[in-house]
Design an enzyme around this catalytic site. Structure first.
Site, PDB file in Angstrom:
ATOM      1  N   CYS A 194      -9.627  -4.001 -10.077  1.00 49.06           N
ATOM      2  CA  CYS A 194      -9.209  -2.729  -9.469  1.00 49.06           C
ATOM      3  C   CYS A 194      -7.833  -2.822  -8.823  1.00 49.06           C
ATOM      4  O   CYS A 194      -7.374  -1.885  -8.190  1.00 49.06           O
ATOM      5  CB  CYS A 194     -10.243  -2.224  -8.470  1.00 49.06           C
ATOM      6  SG  CYS A 194     -10.430  -3.301  -7.055  1.00 49.06           S
ATOM      7  N   ARG A 224       2.911  -9.232  -0.036  1.00 53.95           N
ATOM      8  CA  ARG A 224       3.103  -8.197  -1.051  1.00 53.95           C
ATOM      9  C   ARG A 224       3.949  -7.025  -0.560  1.00 53.95           C
ATOM     10  O   ARG A 224       4.423  -6.212  -1.347  1.00 53.95           O
ATOM     11  CB  ARG A 224       1.737  -7.700  -1.575  1.00 53.95           C
ATOM     12  CG  ARG A 224       0.870  -7.095  -0.522  1.00 53.95           C
ATOM     13  CD  ARG A 224      -0.558  -6.926  -0.987  1.00 53.95           C
ATOM     14  NE  ARG A 224      -0.835  -5.590  -1.473  1.00 53.95           N
ATOM     15  CZ  ARG A 224      -2.043  -5.072  -1.571  1.00 53.95           C
ATOM     16  NH1 ARG A 224      -3.119  -5.789  -1.251  1.00 53.95           N
ATOM     17  NH2 ARG A 224      -2.218  -3.867  -2.004  1.00 53.95           N
ATOM     18  N   GLU A 275     -10.632 -11.331  -3.931  1.00 56.14           N
ATOM     19  CA  GLU A 275      -9.184 -11.224  -3.752  1.00 56.14           C
ATOM     20  C   GLU A 275      -8.615 -12.384  -2.948  1.00 56.14           C
ATOM     21  O   GLU A 275      -7.442 -12.389  -2.595  1.00 56.14           O
ATOM     22  CB  GLU A 275      -8.792  -9.867  -3.158  1.00 56.14           C
ATOM     23  CG  GLU A 275      -9.684  -9.340  -2.078  1.00 56.14           C
ATOM     24  CD  GLU A 275      -9.408  -7.874  -1.726  1.00 56.14           C
ATOM     25  OE1 GLU A 275      -8.450  -7.279  -2.229  1.00 56.14           O
ATOM     26  OE2 GLU A 275     -10.164  -7.339  -0.901  1.00 56.14           O
ATOM     27  N   HIS A 335       0.824  -1.210   0.000  1.00 58.84           N
ATOM     28  CA  HIS A 335       0.000   0.000   0.000  1.00 58.84           C
ATOM     29  C   HIS A 335       0.856   1.258   0.000  1.00 58.84           C
ATOM     30  O   HIS A 335       0.459   2.288  -0.522  1.00 58.84           O
ATOM     31  CB  HIS A 335      -0.994  -0.026   1.165  1.00 58.84           C
ATOM     32  CG  HIS A 335      -2.092  -1.005   0.916  1.00 58.84           C
ATOM     33  ND1 HIS A 335      -2.064  -2.276   1.414  1.00 58.84           N
ATOM     34  CD2 HIS A 335      -3.208  -0.903   0.162  1.00 58.84           C
ATOM     35  CE1 HIS A 335      -3.133  -2.929   0.992  1.00 58.84           C
ATOM     36  NE2 HIS A 335      -3.846  -2.123   0.235  1.00 58.84           N
ATOM     37  N   ARG A 390     -10.603   3.800  -1.455  1.00 59.36           N
ATOM     38  CA  ARG A 390     -10.054   3.071  -0.308  1.00 59.36           C
ATOM     39  C   ARG A 390     -10.337   3.884   0.962  1.00 59.36           C
ATOM     40  O   ARG A 390      -9.479   4.625   1.446  1.00 59.36           O
ATOM     41  CB  ARG A 390      -8.544   2.876  -0.471  1.00 59.36           C
ATOM     42  CG  ARG A 390      -8.148   1.895  -1.579  1.00 59.36           C
ATOM     43  CD  ARG A 390      -6.633   1.728  -1.604  1.00 59.36           C
ATOM     44  NE  ARG A 390      -6.207   0.556  -2.349  1.00 59.36           N
ATOM     45  CZ  ARG A 390      -5.769   0.580  -3.611  1.00 59.36           C
ATOM     46  NH1 ARG A 390      -5.711   1.703  -4.270  1.00 59.36           N
ATOM     47  NH2 ARG A 390      -5.400  -0.535  -4.209  1.00 59.36           N
ATOM     48  N   ARG A 440     -15.336   1.547  -0.960  1.00 64.19           N
ATOM     49  CA  ARG A 440     -15.023   0.275  -0.306  1.00 64.19           C
ATOM     50  C   ARG A 440     -15.071   0.485   1.199  1.00 64.19           C
ATOM     51  O   ARG A 440     -14.500   1.447   1.713  1.00 64.19           O
ATOM     52  CB  ARG A 440     -13.624  -0.200  -0.720  1.00 64.19           C
ATOM     53  CG  ARG A 440     -13.244  -1.495  -0.028  1.00 64.19           C
ATOM     54  CD  ARG A 440     -11.973  -2.059  -0.552  1.00 64.19           C
ATOM     55  NE  ARG A 440     -10.818  -1.319  -0.058  1.00 64.19           N
ATOM     56  CZ  ARG A 440      -9.567  -1.588  -0.414  1.00 64.19           C
ATOM     57  NH1 ARG A 440      -9.341  -2.557  -1.300  1.00 64.19           N
ATOM     58  NH2 ARG A 440      -8.564  -0.917   0.061  1.00 64.19           N
ATOM     59  N   ASN A 461      -4.065  -7.391  -6.436  1.00 64.17           N
ATOM     60  CA  ASN A 461      -2.908  -7.278  -5.528  1.00 64.17           C
ATOM     61  C   ASN A 461      -2.969  -8.366  -4.466  1.00 64.17           C
ATOM     62  O   ASN A 461      -1.995  -9.062  -4.197  1.00 64.17           O
ATOM     63  CB  ASN A 461      -2.884  -5.911  -4.835  1.00 64.17           C
ATOM     64  CG  ASN A 461      -2.959  -4.779  -5.821  1.00 64.17           C
ATOM     65  OD1 ASN A 461      -2.582  -4.947  -6.966  1.00 64.17           O
ATOM     66  ND2 ASN A 461      -3.471  -3.632  -5.395  1.00 64.17           N
ATOM     67  N   ASP A 462      -4.137  -8.481  -3.859  1.00 63.90           N
ATOM     68  CA  ASP A 462      -4.276  -9.511  -2.831  1.00 63.90           C
ATOM     69  C   ASP A 462      -4.486 -10.886  -3.442  1.00 63.90           C
ATOM     70  O   ASP A 462      -4.007 -11.883  -2.890  1.00 63.90           O
ATOM     71  CB  ASP A 462      -5.440  -9.162  -1.892  1.00 63.90           C
ATOM     72  CG  ASP A 462      -4.997  -8.160  -0.849  1.00 63.90           C
ATOM     73  OD1 ASP A 462      -3.895  -8.327  -0.300  1.00 63.90           O
ATOM     74  OD2 ASP A 462      -5.736  -7.182  -0.608  1.00 63.90           O
TER      75      ASP A 462
HETATM   76  C1  PEP Z   1      -6.264  -5.363  -4.337  1.00 65.85           C
HETATM   77  O1  PEP Z   1      -6.016  -6.144  -3.411  1.00 65.85           O
HETATM   78  O2  PEP Z   1      -5.960  -5.600  -5.523  1.00 65.85           O
HETATM   79  C2  PEP Z   1      -6.933  -4.087  -4.068  1.00 65.85           C
HETATM   80  C3  PEP Z   1      -7.344  -3.309  -5.036  1.00 65.85           C
HETATM   81  O3  PEP Z   1      -7.072  -3.706  -2.762  1.00 65.85           O
HETATM   82  P1  PEP Z   1      -5.852  -3.169  -1.894  1.00 65.85           P
HETATM   83  O4  PEP Z   1      -4.684  -2.938  -2.799  1.00 65.85           O
HETATM   84  O5  PEP Z   1      -6.288  -1.931  -1.228  1.00 65.85           O
HETATM   85  O6  PEP Z   1      -5.627  -4.303  -0.943  1.00 65.85           O
HETATM   86 MG    MG Z   2      -6.951  -5.841  -1.518  1.00 67.29          MG
END
Ligand code: PEP
Ligand code: MG
Length: 615
Positions: A547, A510, A476, A235, A342, A378, A499-500
């Protein structure tokens, strides 16, 4: 705010302090080091480029809360400002501790209260709260340096004590000093790196920065960021990208090697930092920087162009935001809506959480400013690397712990407040609710039940909201991807958090740069899951977006289009480049290549096909 102390055989007071300790890196208190402005040895450091572009400027060493601080002379004319900055930081630390005390749950062990008491006493000790002020005035040094010198003196006094218990208090001094240092970070003042042309010519050099630290920098205009640790989809990296300035992470020793005010070139595209570049290198990078800026300028022309593929298929391009101020950039880049707000970033860097009215104002502002375009809010995705101030809970596996919707379901009162605030905002625009990190049916049922409860409470209060508000879920977690119909049956839309999804599919943290090389969006398992989600959701007639950071990576745009994706949400800075790629894409050509990729399990072959797609 939940405050808990981890179980162990240590005294509870020690546990509590250790809990805070674990937040910080294990770097020991460094020896005092005066700024070495004279150093001019040129060298290059390699890391991970997490935000593209080229920055040139002077190193400004920062710490997220450590005592490794820069030392510089403050001109006489700025001394009073520096003193005020120091006093402001002490006041903020004082306020944070008293808020922490107010939020101790009734069932917390009594030692916890004592632990905060000790920290309050240390903070009020003249050595920390008064003497640095005198040092600033007499030695004309910066506030951080004055605090560091005094803290070191205090720590060495504790170390000399015979009583083991009292000796241990040195750690409490460190904690308190870190708290004040962190407050100083939020009140940047005069510094040598700001001498030559203001913040824009400063490159921030840090060992580590939390997402909350990074958020503070949104209000500033630094030229670039470099950090020793961190992965490309942490993040912290995401916020760095959202600032639209070059950033390189995972440099490992940059913080120790680079000195305050040294000249740096940061190549955020290649993930390279050049320290003390010679004239030839500088002029080469100036050229590259101009080209980069020219490219971005050209892209601006696409702002109002309708986004369709060559064969006329419309593709929706939405934006991700962290705070309401980001809406301006969303509009500048012509997004069709906000695909991911977010909301947890509204809760960071503050001693008290935003109440229902404050949240409502923030959500309503975004809804209104987007003038009827969709705004997907979210619900809180706290936990893992996104922490509230004062949250000292430590777990071995935070990414798999009480995070996102799990956290909200464990804190139903706080969740109700947020749900009511979002629902209230829905009356003023096209608001949608998005639930993060769903894993199973019971969780979904419970969440939907709480949404209904929030609606009923608004009905009872006679407060209007959009009764047809759409509720979506983030996919995710691999389990959710594989059992997708659990979610398509009950939700209005889905959004894939790649991402997750990648983190959990490949079992790599990550945010950990040591395993960052394993983070692979092209791993066959990731591609299979992605394509499967898109296929199943489309069959069920449920709109699905991506996303995660994959959506904003132009190298993957055609792959995602070929897998059937029609809705993308990304950071606004990436949107026009992705649009340009969409405009140049023929779906009839890229769909069969994407299908071939999905049939292959050979990483080399997959990479070859990606290159073919982008040719
Ligand atoms: C993700 O996990 O891809 C996502 C968009 O949420 P975040 O990056 O805030 O965990
Ligand atoms: Mg996420």
């Amino acid at each position: 705010m939940a405050v808990s102390v981890p179980p162990s055989s240590l005294s509870r007071d020690t546990q509590a302090r250790k809990a805070i300790d674990a937040f910080s890196s294990t770097v020991p208190l460094p020896a005092s080091r005066c700024t070495d402005y004279a150093s001019s040895m040129s060298f290059t450091v390699h890391g991970i480029g997490v935000s593209g572009g080229i920055a040139m400027g002077y190193a400004h060493l920062v710490s997220h809360a450590r005592l490794e601080v820069a030392h510089y002379v403050v001109p006489k004319s700025r001394l009073q400002d520096e003193v005020a900055r120091f006093e402001g930081a002490i006041a903020q630390a004082r306020e944070e501790l008293s808020i922490l005390r107010r939020h101790i749950p009734p069932n917390a062990p009594p030692e916890f209260d004592a632990f905060i008491n000790v920290h309050q006493m240390i903070l009020e000790d003249a050595t920390l709260s008064e003497e640095p002020r005198r040092l600033i005035e007499t030695q004309q040094c910066n506030a951080e340096w004055a605090l560091k010198l005094k803290a070191e003196g205090l720590i060495s006094q504790f170390l000399k004590m015979e009583d083991a218990y009292l000796r241990e208090r040195k750690d409490d001094v460190l904690h308190v000093v870190e708290r004040v240092m962190k407050a100083l970070l939020g009140q940047p003042g005069y510094g040598p790196a700001t001498l030559g042309g203001g913040e824009q010519s400063s490159i921030l050099v840090a060992h580590d920065l939390s997402p909350a630290d990074m958020l503070i920098f949104k209000q500033h205009q630094f030229g670039g960021f470099i950090t020793d640790v961190g992965g490309a989809t942490s993040h912290t990296a995401i916020i760095a990208r959202s600032l639209g300035i070059p950033c390189v992470a995972a440099l490992h020793h940059a913080r120790a090697l680079i000195h305050e005010a040294e000249h740096l070139v940061v190549d955020g595209t290649q993930g390279v930092v050049i320290v003390n570049p010679d004239k030839q290198i500088l002029s080469e990078y100036r050229l590259r920087q101009n080209q980069w800026e020219l490219e971005r300028l050209k892209l601006k022309r696409l702002r109002t162009t309708f986004s369709t593929t060559l064969d006329g298929t419309p593709i929706e391009l939405h934006a991700n935001i962290e705070v309401p101020d980001d809406v301006e950039e969303v509009k500048e880049n012509g997004a069709m809506g906000i695909g991911l707000f977010r909301s947890e970033f509204l809760f960071m860097n503050r001693p008290a959480l935003p109440d229902e009215d404050e949240q409502f104002e923030a959500y309503r502002r975004v809804a209104r400013e987007m003038r009827g375009l969709p705004v997907t809010i979210r619900t809180l995705d706290l936990g893992a690397d996104k922490r509230l101030d004062g949250d000292i809970r430590i777990t071995n596996n935070p990414a798999m712990g009480l995070r996102a919707i799990r956290w909200c379901l464990a804190e139903p009162n706080m969740f109700q407040i947020q749900l009511r605030a979002i629902l209230r905002a829905s009356h003023y625009g096209n608001v949608r609710l998005l639930i993060p990190m769903l894993s199973g049916a019971a969780e979904l049922e419970q969440t939907l039940h709480l949404i209904e409860q929030a609606k009923k409470s608004l009905d009872a209060d006679g407060i209007p909201y959009d009764r047809a508000i759409q509720v979506g879920g983030m996919i995710e977690i691999p389990a959710a991807a594989l059992a997708l119909n659990l979610f398509t049956r009950k939700l209005d839309f889905l959004s894939i958090g790649t991402n997750d999804l990648i983190q959990y599919t490949l079992a790599i943290d990550r945010a950990d740069d040591r395993v960052a090389h394993l983070y692979d969006p092209l791993h066959p398992a990731v591609l299979m899951l992605l394509a499967g989600i898109i296929r199943t959701a489309s069959k069920a007639g449920v709109p699905v977006a991506v996303c995660g950071e994959m959506a904003g990576d132009v190298k993957l745009t055609r792959l995602l289009l070929g897998c059937g994706l029609r809705i993308f949400s990304m950071h606004p800075a990436n949107l026009l480049a992705v649009k340009q790629q969409v405009l140049k894409t023929d779906l009839e050509l890229c769909t069969p290549i994407a299908n071939k990729m999905l049939r292959s399990e050979d990483p080399e072959r997959i990479r070859e096909l990606v290159e073919r797609l982008n040719a």
